[in-house]
Design an enzyme around this catalytic site. Structure first.
Site, mmCIF file in Angstrom:
data_model
loop_
_atom_site.group_PDB
_atom_site.id
_atom_site.type_symbol
_atom_site.label_atom_id
_atom_site.label_comp_id
_atom_site.label_asym_id
_atom_site.label_seq_id
_atom_site.Cartn_x
_atom_site.Cartn_y
_atom_site.Cartn_z
ATOM 1 N N ASP A 291 0.840 -1.188 0.000
ATOM 2 C CA ASP A 291 0.000 0.000 0.000
ATOM 3 C C ASP A 291 0.874 1.235 0.000
ATOM 4 O OD1 ASP A 291 -2.653 -1.101 0.033
ATOM 5 O OD2 ASP A 291 -2.272 -1.741 2.095
ATOM 6 N N ASP A 297 -0.311 -5.016 4.070
ATOM 7 C CA ASP A 297 -1.233 -5.948 4.708
ATOM 8 C C ASP A 297 -0.830 -7.381 4.416
ATOM 9 O OD1 ASP A 297 -2.924 -3.829 5.616
ATOM 10 O OD2 ASP A 297 -3.732 -3.676 3.585
ATOM 11 N N ASP A 644 10.115 -20.771 29.614
ATOM 12 C CA ASP A 644 9.905 -20.268 28.259
ATOM 13 C C ASP A 644 10.730 -18.997 28.141
ATOM 14 O OD1 ASP A 644 8.098 -22.270 27.896
ATOM 15 O OD2 ASP A 644 6.393 -20.978 27.457
ATOM 16 N N HIS A 700 11.095 -23.275 36.487
ATOM 17 C CA HIS A 700 11.103 -24.659 36.946
ATOM 18 C C HIS A 700 12.518 -25.164 37.224
ATOM 19 C CE1 HIS A 700 6.780 -25.474 35.966
ATOM 20 N NE2 HIS A 700 6.978 -24.344 35.310
ATOM 21 N N SER A 787 12.009 -10.568 32.994
ATOM 22 C CA SER A 787 12.813 -11.146 34.071
ATOM 23 C C SER A 787 13.771 -12.163 33.464
ATOM 24 C CB SER A 787 11.917 -11.788 35.131
ATOM 25 O OG SER A 787 10.878 -12.526 34.514
#
Length: 820
Positions: A291, A297, A644, A700, A787
């Site tokens: 565009d 887009d 993650d 974890h 973090s």
């Protein structure tokens, strides 16, 4: 950057039953040892057929260019000259097969190696007693399994993995995407596959032909069919100005824009190498509508596993004749996933032509192309003189006898007959695959063995230092470069992009981005944060609000600004205010916009969205048990990513500070807030696991063991954004953090540092200290904000996988997920 202090230690102890070379019935033997670019000589033992030298040599190894073999030549010293007494060639791949390769390993004992003759009419006899072993001057306690892992990392050996698992050393090795073959089974190393570190038994290809590059992928973007009829910016007319962005691993390309077309034709070609670690990656095709005023887009997209393209190679690998780039490509219609209101209406397709050329075939085509050049009479065959001239151009030292053998092998007379291209290619390939043939020395001088090629610099791309490569890889490198000139290539897709997001942007937004946020390139220290998704191989740009990106850029460009008392107080105040805001019931209104902005998968979330009483509860949400899976839940030698995250890893602390952690006063004692404990991790390795705001924010346990009492260290609230880490500020040492230790039977003492950051109100531990924790158990969670978790391993306890290390040396984070 500092490198490991590895050396190859060789003892040439004695020999027995050597051949008689002098009239007195004796010889005056000595041995010349050649490793890499260096020669080492023993002293001469006069008049002895059973000499004792007891000579020890240490050859320092460059991990980037490790030697492939050790070559010993025994000589008889004469007043004028010397007499040949035989030689020994020990391929280090074969030496490493026995497993016990550390010099200090009790099971690594001296071995007798028979002398053989590589010269016609030279009779030799006897054998030499030699001990070979690896040493690390900085680390004496490496065991045999760790040395095997180090050797494999240095040589990038290709791997396949059967299903059985074993307990072995804590080494992060190659990913599960590698696809080659051999019959030799060795003890394995830890696999850090797409999302976790998994340990499995593996087979290693010990062939000198093992290469990082499996072959070349060729793609031609032909055309699109039936693109959706989008309205133009005025909304009064239907228009489409499509272009395509193609991305694979760190390669991103963009076609030209075709104006006013729903069935555009591009006929544009791209090509890129495919490495052994990339065989599970995807090729992504994205169609955009250009565009003039508004943003471009995204119209449709489709992913294609690289394996599908590689499978096409099996259909057409038997032909040796030279092919142009456009030859042998298979046309394929790819159904596109259309977005927006036309998603279920429009059946758009992208037509592409595909080809994958394995590097063995590519190399064969290189020989054919070279043969065509030296086929002076253009009759499709080569005589002896033409072959000799061709090989001389490569710096070959093959003798006339060897070249004559190419003819006699096919029952032909070298003086009168000629070889077909395919016959010559098979002879040259056989020579390359022969372990006893090695390349010329660093000066290009002829060695006692013949070599096919000696090229110091690629004649096409002018890459230097090719002499460090094996003959096979030199030919492969030149073949890949030469493939660019085979055939007619009318148009090539623009390929100077890093990510899909960057490739589709307009020139004005690119200028604004560079000016206000910093350079858009891998390794740039800017507010534009890039990472490589380890699962798909795609380069991704971290999403954040524009004002946040700009603020980080301005804040961390200067040390004095960020360290001022005013700035510290402001960050603390903002963090406390944001924490209070997101604990209020009214903050639930921020949940859905946050999900939409970052494109989060709500199907992973354990609790319903309407059950969260505030934004913070959503932020440290739990995931469904099925959201992640573990490859080896019963194997304690598997290291699990603690979160993650966007991951960096470094073999030593010093490398981390040279490449990534730029704080002027960063030390382990400051990070751990403990002078004595920091000594436990001197010259150890570390992993940095950065959690962006959009990530799952529970962390974890990575290894099993006894968990210590946590120690909380108060501090500031600086961002852990890479631009801050690479500034002069000691972010990890000044931010609020909680430090725990895990005494692991498999990994020794592991330091677990949970670091808060800007907008992180709390670090909450949910684990129980003084208990024996298992991998995957929850250790805690962060409240809102970015973090980081830092894991420290003791010296010699951890070896990271090559692809993550490679990204880290480029200052590029790797996107990984915890396995639950």
């Amino acid at each position: 950057m500092s490198t490991p202090n590895y050396s190859l230690k060789v003892d040439i102890i004695k020999a027995r039953n050597l051949a008689i070379k002098d009239r007195n019935g004796f010889s005056d033997p000595y041995i010349v040892m050649h490793i890499g670019d260096e020669n080492y000589n023993t002293h001469v033992v006069n008049k002895n057929l059973n000499p004792e030298w007891d000579a020890t040599f240490c050859h320092k190894i460059d991990p980037q260019h490790p030697p492939s073999e050790i070559h010993f030549t025994c000589w008889d010293k004469d007043i004028f000259g010397k007499d040949y007494m035989g030689e020994i060639i020990i391929p280090l791949e074969r030496f490493c097969e026995k497993g016990h390769i550390g010099y200090n390993d009790e099971l690594n004992t001296p071995q007798w190696y028979p002398l053989i003759s590589h010269r016609q009419n030279e009779k030799v006899s006897g054998e030499v007693n030699i001990k070979i072993g690896f040493v690390d001057k900085d680390n004496d306690f490496l065991d045999s399994r760790e040395w095997i892992s180090i050797w494999k990392q240095m040589h990038h050996l290709s791997i396949t993995e059967p299903s059985d698992t074993i307990s072995i050393t804590s080494t992060i090795a190659s990913v599960e995407t590698e696809t080659t073959v051999t019959s030799t089974t060795t003890e394995s190393t830890v696999l850090y596959n797409n999302n976790t570190v998994t340990l499995k038994r593996r087979r290693y290809n010990t062939s000198p032909q093992a290469s990082e590059v499996l072959g070349l992928a060729f793609i031609e973007v032909v055309r699109a069919i039936d693109l959706p009829a989008e309205k133009n910016v005025t909304g009064l007319d239907i228009d489409m100005d499509p272009f395509v962005v193609i991305s694979f691993a760190k390669n991103t390309f963009r076609t030209r824009v075709i104006k006013h077309s729903l069935d555009p034709v591009w006929n544009e070609k791209i090509h890129f190498p495919v490495k052994t670690i990339e065989t599970d990656f995807i090729i992504k095709f994205s169609v955009y509508d250009w565009d003039k005023i508004s943003t471009n887009d995204l119209v449709a997209s489709k992913i294609l596993p690289i394996k599908e393209l590689m499978d096409l190679a099996h259909k057409n690998t038997s032909k040796l004749e030279l092919q142009n780039i456009g030859d042998g490509m298979e046309e394929k219609e790819i159904p596109l996933e259309v977005y927006g209101k036309f998603a279920n209406i429009c059946k758009s397709k992208l037509v592409v032509r595909l080809k994958f050329v394995p590097y063995e075939v590519l190399r064969s085509q290189f020989w054919c192309a070279l043969a065509k050049i030296y086929d002076s009479d253009e009759n499709g065959v080569l005589n002896f003189v033409e072959i000799e001239t061709m090989l001389s151009s490569l710096g070959s030292s093959l003798t006339n006898e060897t070249i004559s053998g190419f003819f006699t092998r096919f029952g032909k007379n070298p003086k009168t007959d000629e070889l077909e291209f395919s016959e010559l290619t098979s002879c040259l390939e056989e020579r390359l695959s022969d372990f006893s043939q090695r390349s010329a020395d660093i000066n290009g001088e002829e060695s006692d063995n013949e070599h096919i090629v000696y090229i110091k610099e690629c004649p096409i791309c002018h890459k230097p230092d090719l002499a460090h490569l094996t003959e096979t890889n030199v030919v492969t490198h030149v073949a890949i470069c030469a493939s660019n000139d085979w055939g007619e290539v009318n148009k090539f897709v623009t390929g100077d992009f890093v990510t899909e997001s960057q490739a589709q942007r307009k020139w004005l937004s690119k200028i604004i981005s560079k000016e206000f946020y910093g350079s858009f390139r891998i390794g740039a220290n800017s507010a534009i944060i890039l990472a490589q998704d380890r699962k798909t191989g795609q380069m991704v740009e971290e999403k954040m609000a524009t004002y946040v990106r700009l603020g980080i850029r301005l804040l961390y460009k200067g040390k004095h600004t960020v360290e001022s008392k005013t700035t510290k107080n402001l960050l603390k105040k903002l963090t406390e205010q944001q924490g209070k805001k997101f604990n209020k019931p009214t903050s639930v209104g921020d949940i859905k916009p946050f999900i939409e902005f970052h494109g989060l998968d709500t199907g992973e979330i354990l609790d319903p969205l309407d059950s969260f009483k505030n934004f913070n509860e959503f932020f440290y949400r739990k995931l469904k048990p099925t959201a992640r899976s573990c490859d080896s839940p019963d194997d304690p030698h598997v290291v699990v990513s603690p979160a993650d995250c966007r991951m960096m890893c470094f073999p030593t602390i010093s490398e981390a500070t040279e490449l990534w952690i730029k704080g002027q006063n960063f030390t382990l004692s400051k990070l751990l807030n403990d002078d004595e404990m920091s000594k436990e991790f001197e010259e150890g390795s570390l992993g940095i696991f950065r959690l962006a705001p959009q990530d799952y924010h529970r962390f974890h346990i990575p290894v099993e063991g006894t968990l210590s009492e946590p120690k909380e260290v108060s501090g500031d609230y600086y961002t852990v954004n890479p631009m801050a880490i690479r500034s002069d500020l000691d972010v990890y040492c000044v931010n609020k953090r909680v430090i725990s230790y895990i005494d692991s039977p498999q990994f020794g003492k592991v330091a677990y540092v949970s670091i808060g950051a800007m907008m992180v109100g709390s670090i909450i531990l949910t684990s129980e200290p003084h208990t024996y924790v298992k991998r995957l158990e929850e250790h805690g969670y962060f409240a809102f904000g970015g973090s980081t978790v830092v894991l420290l391993f003791q010296k010699g306890r951890m070896f990271f996988d090559k692809d993550i290390l490679e990204n880290s040396t480029q200052c590029l984070e790797t996107l990984v997920c915890i396995i639950l």
